[in-house]
Each structure stands twice: as structure tokens, then as C-alpha cells.
Design a protein around this motif. Structure first.
Motif, mmCIF file in Angstrom:
data_model
loop_
_atom_site.group_PDB
_atom_site.id
_atom_site.type_symbol
_atom_site.label_atom_id
_atom_site.label_comp_id
_atom_site.label_asym_id
_atom_site.label_seq_id
_atom_site.Cartn_x
_atom_site.Cartn_y
_atom_site.Cartn_z
ATOM 1 N N LEU A 22 22.945 -1.474 38.488
ATOM 2 C CA LEU A 22 21.553 -1.543 38.936
ATOM 3 C C LEU A 22 20.926 -0.152 38.916
ATOM 4 O O LEU A 22 19.781 0.017 38.477
ATOM 5 C CB LEU A 22 21.488 -2.146 40.339
ATOM 6 N N ALA A 23 21.679 0.836 39.357
ATOM 7 C CA ALA A 23 21.192 2.223 39.318
ATOM 8 C C ALA A 23 20.961 2.666 37.880
ATOM 9 O O ALA A 23 19.957 3.321 37.567
ATOM 10 C CB ALA A 23 22.194 3.149 40.004
ATOM 11 N N GLY A 24 21.871 2.299 36.991
ATOM 12 C CA GLY A 24 21.726 2.658 35.585
ATOM 13 C C GLY A 24 20.485 2.052 34.962
ATOM 14 O O GLY A 24 19.791 2.698 34.167
ATOM 15 N N MET A 25 20.190 0.805 35.338
ATOM 16 C CA MET A 25 18.982 0.141 34.833
ATOM 17 C C MET A 25 17.726 0.824 35.359
ATOM 18 O O MET A 25 16.749 1.022 34.640
ATOM 19 C CB MET A 25 18.997 -1.337 35.241
ATOM 20 N N LEU A 26 17.750 1.211 36.642
ATOM 21 C CA LEU A 26 16.561 1.765 37.282
ATOM 22 C C LEU A 26 16.282 3.218 36.907
ATOM 23 O O LEU A 26 15.134 3.673 37.020
ATOM 24 C CB LEU A 26 16.702 1.665 38.808
ATOM 25 N N ASN A 27 17.298 3.937 36.498
ATOM 26 C CA ASN A 27 17.157 5.386 36.307
ATOM 27 C C ASN A 27 15.973 5.785 35.440
ATOM 28 O O ASN A 27 15.203 6.676 35.801
ATOM 29 C CB ASN A 27 18.450 5.978 35.739
ATOM 30 N N SER A 28 15.810 5.145 34.299
ATOM 31 C CA SER A 28 14.718 5.547 33.404
ATOM 32 C C SER A 28 13.358 5.269 34.034
ATOM 33 O O SER A 28 12.401 6.038 33.843
ATOM 34 C CB SER A 28 14.835 4.831 32.051
ATOM 35 N N TYR A 29 13.245 4.164 34.803
ATOM 36 C CA TYR A 29 11.984 3.841 35.469
ATOM 37 C C TYR A 29 11.708 4.820 36.609
ATOM 38 O O TYR A 29 10.552 5.190 36.853
ATOM 39 C CB TYR A 29 12.007 2.401 35.984
ATOM 40 N N VAL A 30 12.748 5.239 37.290
ATOM 41 C CA VAL A 30 12.603 6.225 38.365
ATOM 42 C C VAL A 30 12.118 7.554 37.798
ATOM 43 O O VAL A 30 11.228 8.203 38.344
ATOM 44 C CB VAL A 30 13.936 6.397 39.123
ATOM 45 N N ILE A 31 12.688 7.948 36.662
ATOM 46 C CA ILE A 31 12.284 9.211 36.028
ATOM 47 C C ILE A 31 10.823 9.149 35.574
ATOM 48 O O ILE A 31 10.045 10.079 35.791
ATOM 49 C CB ILE A 31 13.209 9.523 34.823
ATOM 50 N N ALA B 75 21.429 9.295 42.950
ATOM 51 C CA ALA B 75 21.518 10.491 43.800
ATOM 52 C C ALA B 75 20.677 11.650 43.284
ATOM 53 O O ALA B 75 20.075 12.393 44.076
ATOM 54 C CB ALA B 75 22.974 10.920 43.951
ATOM 55 N N GLU B 76 20.616 11.819 41.994
ATOM 56 C CA GLU B 76 19.878 12.952 41.435
ATOM 57 C C GLU B 76 18.384 12.885 41.748
ATOM 58 O O GLU B 76 17.709 13.906 41.832
ATOM 59 C CB GLU B 76 20.086 13.026 39.916
ATOM 60 N N SER B 77 17.867 11.677 41.953
ATOM 61 C CA SER B 77 16.434 11.523 42.241
ATOM 62 C C SER B 77 16.138 11.608 43.739
ATOM 63 O O SER B 77 14.971 11.657 44.138
ATOM 64 C CB SER B 77 15.935 10.178 41.715
ATOM 65 N N SER B 78 17.181 11.591 44.563
ATOM 66 C CA SER B 78 17.025 11.637 46.029
ATOM 67 C C SER B 78 16.100 10.539 46.537
ATOM 68 O O SER B 78 15.340 10.731 47.490
ATOM 69 C CB SER B 78 16.488 13.007 46.475
ATOM 70 N N ILE B 79 16.163 9.386 45.906
ATOM 71 C CA ILE B 79 15.254 8.287 46.256
ATOM 72 C C ILE B 79 15.788 7.501 47.446
ATOM 73 O O ILE B 79 17.003 7.402 47.646
ATOM 74 C CB ILE B 79 15.033 7.374 45.032
ATOM 75 N N VAL B 80 14.877 6.951 48.242
ATOM 76 C CA VAL B 80 15.235 6.167 49.424
ATOM 77 C C VAL B 80 15.313 4.693 49.046
ATOM 78 O O VAL B 80 14.470 4.186 48.301
ATOM 79 C CB VAL B 80 14.186 6.360 50.546
#
Length: 313
Positions: A244-253, A282-287
């Protein structure tokens, strides 16, 4: 100023949940659950809607002893496919609300109110503004009451995956980092789609692949086994969170949200997949915020369809 009363319906396949939102505040005492009758013919389904509207009207004016001199609105959180602007249902092949296919629900409701306008409740509701929107988006909009100045991605994970991109209490359907209509479900992930991977069937398929799935198990049983120390079941949820984190990473960036909001039945297992999800982001420090009140947030979100200070961009 007249009170603004919204009769809000969260229309599900098994149950319809309803409530009254008065001037932006949900009346807890009005919250009710009704059988959906989603597999019945169109007349039965529509009559169920009408019955719920009447029930909520009578609760407000009778049980609460309030005046009917209000600004009445009716909002429905409806599953798709659905033309939310026109109020037309296009659900087919999902074993729910198929009898409404091609029906303009808004027009049908006004026609029924018109036929019943000899009654006080129907006469008032005939003047109501009726609006529709996707249930996942309305849940996300309702959460904005908690985070009115934030930018976040909202996911509802259950039988499928619903999504919404929120910025300062507005739903974004386009823009940097926002997929068309804010929908992630049909985007590719590994060899399948995001909906296939991050849903009830996605977890069960993952459990089967990892040889953790036993006969008769559903997500609930899988989670119970994990909480009871079954290491293989624990690894299933850890892998789910990592993916799930892997899927979200690009959208978070690209979208740069303050937080990720998660609701739906699968959110009840956040204690099992949440740590891996957090580690993967973790790298994005997102809540990460998890809601256990999806129904209440959705009803509040429905009410915001009628608030000019909350927009759809």
C-alpha cells in the motif's frame, strides 16, 4: 435565518444509513439503519427511499418538535457507476440497484413527492434540493471537518477501493498528483489493478499466495489469527501495508498531502498493516489517520454538498 436541514442517506448494497444534519451538525439521535432492498424492483427501492425521507422528516418535526419552516435538502451518497451531476444510475452486474439502471433518480423522487404533496411532509420535501455524490468522496469530505485546512488523500478499503483527494475541505478531481476524478481503483498495480490489490479480495489473494489462507477464512479470521500470534498471517498484513505504501508513494510525492486518511472495513485491521504502511512512507513523514466512524463522516460529507463554502474543483 431558517435552519438548513439535510436528510442524508448513505446508500449501501445491504443497508441504507440515514440521518439529519442541521446547520452542519449531525443529530446523533436521528441516525438510523434500514434494509437496502437493493435486489428488488425499481418501485420497491424508490418507495424505500421515500419512506426513509418521510421518517426523517417526521422525526425532526414530530419527535424533536421542530418547525417544518426550514431549508430542506436531500443528499445521497451512492455507489457507482452513477452520473452524479444528473442523478442517473448506471449500476449493472453488481447484484445491487440494477433495477434503477438508466433511471434519473432525482426526477423520480420529485415525481413521487409531487404525487404525495397533499401531505405536509411531501409538500415541503418537493421544494428540497436533491444532490448525489460518490460515497468514498463524501466520506473524505466529511473528514475535512476534522482537518479543514489540510491536504490529504483519503482511501476507503473494503470490497473495493474508493479514493478522494482533498485540499482545504474541497474535493479535487484534477490537478498535480490527482488522477482523473480522484479515482485510483482502475490504475495498474503489479499485474492487476489497485482495486484488485487493495480490497478484501486483494488481502485474501495475498494470503493464499503466502499460504496463510485456510478453508473458511475471511479477512476477519485472518486478522484474528494474526493478533493471536500466527506469524504467517502477520506477514500477510505486513506485506499488504508495504505494498500500500509502495502504491501511494508516487501520489504522495506529486500531491504533497499532509496525511493519509483510511476508512472502510479493512481499516479495522490498521493495527496489523499500519506499521508497515508508516514505515513505507517514512521518507515523507506523512501522518496516517484511521476513521472508525465512516458512516458519520459520510453523512456530514453529504451535508457539505449544500454548503457554498465547500467546493468541488
Amino acid at each position: 435565518m431558517k435552519p438548513k436541514v439535510v436528510i442524508a442517506l448513505d446508500v449501501g448494497g445491504t443497508f441504507i444509513k440515514s440521518g439529519l444534519v442541521v446547520d452542519g451538525e449531525l443529530l446523533q439521535a436521528s441516525c438510523k439503519q434500514h434494509p437496502a432492498l437493493a435486489d428488488q424492483d425499481a418501485d420497491v427501492i424508490i418507495e424505500q427511499f421515500i419512506s426513509i425521507f418521510e421518517d426523517q422528516y417526521q422525526f425532526y418535526t414530530g419527535t424533536l418538535g421542530k418547525s417544518a419552516d426550514c431549508t430542506w435538502n436531500i443528499g445521497l451518497a451512492f455507489p457507482g457507476p452513477f452520473d452524479y451531476q444528473q442523478g442517473i444510475c448506471y449500476i449493472q452486474g453488481l447484484s445491487k440497484y440494477e433495477a434503477l439502471y438508466g433511471e434519473n433518480i432525482q426526477e423520480v423522487l420529485y415525481t413521487r413527492f409531487n404525487a404525495l404533496q397533499h401531505t405536509e411532509w411531501a409538500k415541503h420535501l418537493l421544494q428540497a434540493d436533491i444532490r448525489f455524490e460518490n460515497d468514498a468522496k463524501l466520506f473524505a469530505l466529511g473528514v475535512s471537518k476534522l482537518f479543514p485546512n489540510e491536504r490529504y488523500i483519503s482511501l476507503t478499503i473494503g470490497t473495493g477501493l474508493g479514493s478522494a483527494f482533498i485540499d482545504h475541505a474541497s474535493i479535487l478531481n484534477e490537478g498535480p498528483g490527482v488522477p482523473k476524478d480522484g479515482w485510483l481503483f482502475d490504475k495498474p498495480f503489479l499485474e492487476n489493478s489497485i482495486d484488485d490489490a487493495f480490497s478484501r479480495r486483494g488481502i485474501l489473494r495475498l494470503a493464499e499466495q503466502m499460504r496463510a489462507l485456510e478453508k473458511g477464512m475471511d479477512v476477519k479470521e485472518l486478522a484474528e489469527q494474526a493478533r493471536n500470534g500466527n506469524s504467517l498471517c502477520c506477514k500477510v498484513f505486513e506485506e499488504f501495508g508495504t505494498r500500500l505504501a509502495g502504491m501511494l508513494n508516487s501520489y504522495v510525492i506529486d500531491y504533497q498531502p499532509n496525511r493519509i486518511v483510511i476508512g472502510g472495513q479493512i481499516a479495522k485491521s490498521i493495527d496489523l498493516f499500519g506499521p508497515a504502511l508508516t514505515a513505507g512512507l517514512a521518507e515523507s513523514s506523512i501522518v496516517i489517520f484511521t476513521s472508525e466512524n465512516v458512516y458519520e463522516h459520510t453523512l456530514i460529507g453529504i451535508s457539505r454538498l449544500f454548503d457554498d463554502s465547500f467546493g468541488f474543483n
